[in-house]
Design an enzyme around this catalytic site. Sequence first.
Site, PDB file in Angstrom:
ATOM      1  N   ASP A   1      25.015  35.133  43.379  1.00  0.00           N
ATOM      2  CA  ASP A   1      23.594  35.105  44.032  1.00  0.00           C
ATOM      3  C   ASP A   1      23.602  36.472  44.581  1.00  0.00           C
ATOM      4  OD1 ASP A   1      25.483  34.967  46.166  1.00  0.00           O
ATOM      5  OD2 ASP A   1      24.609  33.267  46.992  1.00  0.00           O
TER       6      ASP A   1
ATOM      7  N   SER B   1      24.851  37.959  46.841  1.00  0.00           N
ATOM      8  CA  SER B   1      24.837  37.942  48.224  1.00  0.00           C
ATOM      9  C   SER B   1      25.857  39.246  48.596  1.00  0.00           C
ATOM     10  CB  SER B   1      25.793  36.535  48.902  1.00  0.00           C
ATOM     11  OG  SER B   1      26.590  36.498  48.188  1.00  0.00           O
TER      12      SER B   1
ATOM     13  N   ASP C   1      43.028  43.765  27.699  1.00  0.00           N
ATOM     14  CA  ASP C   1      43.898  43.229  26.634  1.00  0.00           C
ATOM     15  C   ASP C   1      45.023  42.415  27.462  1.00  0.00           C
ATOM     16  OD1 ASP C   1      45.449  44.940  27.719  1.00  0.00           O
ATOM     17  OD2 ASP C   1      45.460  46.380  26.122  1.00  0.00           O
TER      18      ASP C   1
ATOM     19  N   THR D   1      46.745  50.576  29.607  1.00  0.00           N
ATOM     20  CA  THR D   1      45.644  50.699  29.103  1.00  0.00           C
ATOM     21  C   THR D   1      44.433  49.906  30.024  1.00  0.00           C
ATOM     22  OG1 THR D   1      46.011  48.407  28.119  1.00  0.00           O
ATOM     23  CG2 THR D   1      46.386  50.340  26.632  1.00  0.00           C
TER      24      THR D   1
ATOM     25  N   ARG E   1      35.118  43.204  38.908  1.00  0.00           N
ATOM     26  CA  ARG E   1      35.738  42.694  40.162  1.00  0.00           C
ATOM     27  C   ARG E   1      34.704  42.418  41.281  1.00  0.00           C
ATOM     28  NH1 ARG E   1      38.302  45.499  45.209  1.00  0.00           N
ATOM     29  NH2 ARG E   1      39.957  43.702  46.068  1.00  0.00           N
TER      30      ARG E   1
ATOM     31  N   ASP F   1      31.533  38.273  44.146  1.00  0.00           N
ATOM     32  CA  ASP F   1      30.091  37.785  44.484  1.00  0.00           C
ATOM     33  C   ASP F   1      30.439  36.189  44.101  1.00  0.00           C
ATOM     34  OD1 ASP F   1      27.269  37.609  45.334  1.00  0.00           O
ATOM     35  OD2 ASP F   1      27.086  37.777  43.133  1.00  0.00           O
TER      36      ASP F   1
ATOM     37  N   GLY G   1      28.829  31.587  45.391  1.00  0.00           N
ATOM     38  CA  GLY G   1      28.059  31.304  44.166  1.00  0.00           C
ATOM     39  C   GLY G   1      27.570  32.676  43.692  1.00  0.00           C
TER      40      GLY G   1
ATOM     41  N   VAL H   1      32.241  33.648  46.434  1.00  0.00           N
ATOM     42  CA  VAL H   1      31.761  33.446  47.700  1.00  0.00           C
ATOM     43  C   VAL H   1      30.223  32.814  47.857  1.00  0.00           C
ATOM     44  CG1 VAL H   1      31.271  34.846  49.941  1.00  0.00           C
ATOM     45  CG2 VAL H   1      33.185  35.246  48.387  1.00  0.00           C
TER      46      VAL H   1
ATOM     47  N   HIS I   1      43.170  41.600  35.649  1.00  0.00           N
ATOM     48  CA  HIS I   1      44.068  42.736  36.290  1.00  0.00           C
ATOM     49  C   HIS I   1      44.869  43.454  35.134  1.00  0.00           C
ATOM     50  CE1 HIS I   1      44.261  40.898  40.470  1.00  0.00           C
ATOM     51  NE2 HIS I   1      43.132  41.328  40.220  1.00  0.00           N
TER      52      HIS I   1
ATOM     53  N   ASP J   1      47.910  48.684  34.114  1.00  0.00           N
ATOM     54  CA  ASP J   1      48.714  48.861  33.114  1.00  0.00           C
ATOM     55  C   ASP J   1      48.523  50.209  32.213  1.00  0.00           C
ATOM     56  OD1 ASP J   1      46.707  48.308  31.296  1.00  0.00           O
ATOM     57  OD2 ASP J   1      47.339  46.074  30.982  1.00  0.00           O
TER      58      ASP J   1
HETATM   59  C1  HEM Z   1      42.352  35.476  43.830  1.00  0.00           C
HETATM   60  C2  HEM Z   1      43.017  36.074  43.090  1.00  0.00           C
HETATM   61  C3  HEM Z   1      43.169  37.487  43.179  1.00  0.00           C
HETATM   62  C4  HEM Z   1      43.529  38.532  44.178  1.00  0.00           C
HETATM   63  C5  HEM Z   1      44.697  38.205  45.189  1.00  0.00           C
HETATM   64  C6  HEM Z   1      43.157  39.868  43.454  1.00  0.00           C
HETATM   65  C7  HEM Z   1      43.399  41.035  44.116  1.00  0.00           C
HETATM   66  C8  HEM Z   1      43.129  42.347  43.941  1.00  0.00           C
HETATM   67  C9  HEM Z   1      43.577  43.521  44.382  1.00  0.00           C
HETATM   68  C10 HEM Z   1      44.322  43.379  45.657  1.00  0.00           C
HETATM   69  C11 HEM Z   1      42.946  44.366  43.827  1.00  0.00           C
HETATM   70  C12 HEM Z   1      43.419  46.089  43.915  1.00  0.00           C
HETATM   71  C13 HEM Z   1      42.074  46.411  45.018  1.00  0.00           C
HETATM   72  C14 HEM Z   1      42.204  48.157  45.132  1.00  0.00           C
HETATM   73  O1  HEM Z   1      43.107  48.308  45.462  1.00  0.00           O
HETATM   74  O2  HEM Z   1      41.017  48.660  44.983  1.00  0.00           O
HETATM   75  C15 HEM Z   1      42.277  43.992  42.521  1.00  0.00           C
HETATM   76  C16 HEM Z   1      41.564  44.621  41.607  1.00  0.00           C
HETATM   77  C17 HEM Z   1      40.904  44.043  40.834  1.00  0.00           C
HETATM   78  N1  HEM Z   1      40.563  42.840  40.547  1.00  0.00           N
HETATM   79 FE1  HEM Z   1      41.659  41.277  41.464  1.00  0.00          FE
HETATM   80  N2  HEM Z   1      42.533  39.712  42.609  1.00  0.00           N
HETATM   81  C18 HEM Z   1      42.228  38.256  42.379  1.00  0.00           C
HETATM   82  C19 HEM Z   1      41.495  37.992  41.383  1.00  0.00           C
HETATM   83  C20 HEM Z   1      40.668  38.601  40.485  1.00  0.00           C
HETATM   84  C21 HEM Z   1      39.845  37.945  39.538  1.00  0.00           C
HETATM   85  C22 HEM Z   1      39.387  36.446  39.172  1.00  0.00           C
HETATM   86  C23 HEM Z   1      39.177  38.933  38.837  1.00  0.00           C
HETATM   87  C24 HEM Z   1      38.091  38.906  37.739  1.00  0.00           C
HETATM   88  C25 HEM Z   1      37.909  37.824  36.928  1.00  0.00           C
HETATM   89  C26 HEM Z   1      39.566  40.163  39.356  1.00  0.00           C
HETATM   90  C27 HEM Z   1      39.413  41.488  39.019  1.00  0.00           C
HETATM   91  C28 HEM Z   1      39.954  42.453  39.506  1.00  0.00           C
HETATM   92  C29 HEM Z   1      39.602  44.001  38.715  1.00  0.00           C
HETATM   93  C30 HEM Z   1      38.800  44.161  37.658  1.00  0.00           C
HETATM   94  C31 HEM Z   1      40.218  44.734  39.603  1.00  0.00           C
HETATM   95  C32 HEM Z   1      40.347  46.390  39.304  1.00  0.00           C
HETATM   96  C33 HEM Z   1      38.928  46.953  40.130  1.00  0.00           C
HETATM   97  C34 HEM Z   1      38.811  48.248  39.971  1.00  0.00           C
HETATM   98  O3  HEM Z   1      39.662  49.053  39.572  1.00  0.00           O
HETATM   99  O4  HEM Z   1      37.664  48.977  40.610  1.00  0.00           O
HETATM  100  N3  HEM Z   1      40.624  39.915  40.285  1.00  0.00           N
HETATM  101  N4  HEM Z   1      42.409  42.422  42.766  1.00  0.00           N
END
Ligand code: HEM
Length: 396
Positions: free
Chosen positions: A142, A144, A324, A319, A130, A135, A140, A138, A262, A317
Site C-alpha cells: 500500500d 506505506s 539466478d 552475479t 527489496r 512495503d 500489505g 508491513v 538475495h 553473489d
Molecule cells: C525475512 C527475511 C529477510 C531478511 C532477514 C533480510 C535481510 C536483508 C539484509 C540484512 C539485507 C542487506 C541490507 C543492506 O546491507 O543494505 C538485505 C538485502 C536485500 N534483500 Fe533481504 N531479507 C529478507 C527477505 C527478503 C525478501 C523476501 C526479499 C525479496 C523478495 C529480499 C530482497 C532483498 C534484496 C533485493 C536485497 C538487496 C538490496 C540492495 O542491494 O539494494 N529480502 N536483506
Amino acid sequence: MVAPSKANLEDFFKPFHHFGGGWNPEEQVLPPQQEEEQTPGAQVNEPRGSYTGGAYGVGAPPPPPQAPGAAKKGADASAGYNKPGEGVNKGEGLVVGFYDKSCPAAERIVREWLQKVLKSNPYATANIIRLAFHDCAVGGCDASILLDAVAQGDKVEKGSIFNGVSLKGADLIDDLKMRFEEECPQTVSCADAIAFSANEAMAMSTGVRQRPLAGRRDSVNSLATAADQNLASPTATVDQMSEIFRKLGFNAEEMVVLLGAHSIGTAHCDLFMDRVYNFRNTQKPDPVLPLPYVDQLKGICTDPGTPQFRNPPVNFDETPYALDNLYFRNLVQNKSLLLSDSSLLGDARTGPTVRQMADDDMLFRKRFAELFARLTSFNVLTGNNGEVRRTCRSTN
Ligand code: HEM
C-alpha cells in the site's frame, strides 16, 4: 578486529531524515534484456566503497544485468506446488490491464524508465525488489513505506531499524511517479508504481516476464513499530523468518524461494562482520564458512577504522544483477553473507528447497516470479479504500 554489536547494527539502520502481477495471468518466459539500450554502464550508485573487492566487491566490473541462460529450459516449474491464488494473500480486486483505458502507457513508461535508471544504477532492480518486500510485508502492498510523515505524527516505516539508511529505491519511485503524473495525472497509485517497477525489475533480472496485476491504492498510514514487528534482522532464525512469511501466507518452501532475492544486490559489511572475524565472541570466523571465502570477505570488509572502507556493501553473489540460482549454489557450499541465509541449509524445513533450487535455475526463476507476484499482491487496498496519492511521500 571489531565485530558489530547490537549498537552499531542499530546505528547502521538508523533512519534517514532526508530522503534525497498477479499470478502469471499472461506469463511468458522471455530472454531478458533484449534491447541493447538496456545494458547499463559500468558506474555503480555510490556511496559505495571504491575498493575492487574481487568477485564479490561492488568495485568489481559490473556484469550486465541480463540473466544469462534464462528461458532456455521449459520445465513445468509449478508442478507440485500451491496453485496460484491459494493461501491467504489472494490480491482480490486487482486485475491485469487496470490502466488500459486511463493510462495505457503505464507499463511501457515503467519499462523505459527502468532501462534508463539501470544505466547509472545497475543495482536499481535490487533496490526496488527489496523496497517492495519491505512495503508489502508491513500491512500489505500500500506504499506505506514511502510516506515521510503521517497526520498523527507517529514515526513512519522509513524510521524503522530495518529500513533507515539501508532502504534504497524510495527516491526511484518518486521519480517514476513524476513520470506517471506527467502522462496521466492522479491516476496511477504509488502502490502500483512500486508493484509495476518491482515486476519489471523482476522480469529484467530473471528473464520471466509477466504483466502486472494493478488496482492497488495507497494507504494514509505508516508506522515504524509495524515495520519493526514484521521485518527481520540479518541474524534471524528460521523460526523467526517462518513466522514473518506465515503472516504473508507463505510456507517454508515458498519462503526459501523468495529469499532467493538475495541473489541480487548487496549487504553491508557491518551486518555480517562477526561471521568473518568474531563469531559468537570466539575471535574466530563462523566455522561453517569455507576459509577461502572468509579470506575473500576479509579483503573487502577490512578492519573498521579507515572511513572509506568502514562499511562497504558486498555483492551477495558473483552475479549481483541476475536473479539466478547462484545464491543457492553458493549456499550449499556454505558461502553466504547473512547468518539468516546461512541457517536455511541445515534446517529440515528449508534445506531440501535450498538444494532443489541450487539444482535447477529455471525452476527457481519461474517459482520466484510466481511467488513474487503473490507477495506484491498481499493485503492490498482497492476500490474506494485508501487513495491515489499525488506525491508518494505524503498523503493527499
Ligand atoms: C525475512 C527475511 C529477510 C531478511 C532477514 C533480510 C535481510 C536483508 C539484509 C540484512 C539485507 C542487506 C541490507 C543492506 O546491507 O543494505 C538485505 C538485502 C536485500 N534483500 Fe533481504 N531479507 C529478507 C527477505 C527478503 C525478501 C523476501 C526479499 C525479496 C523478495 C529480499 C530482497 C532483498 C534484496 C533485493 C536485497 C538487496 C538490496 C540492495 O542491494 O539494494 N529480502 N536483506
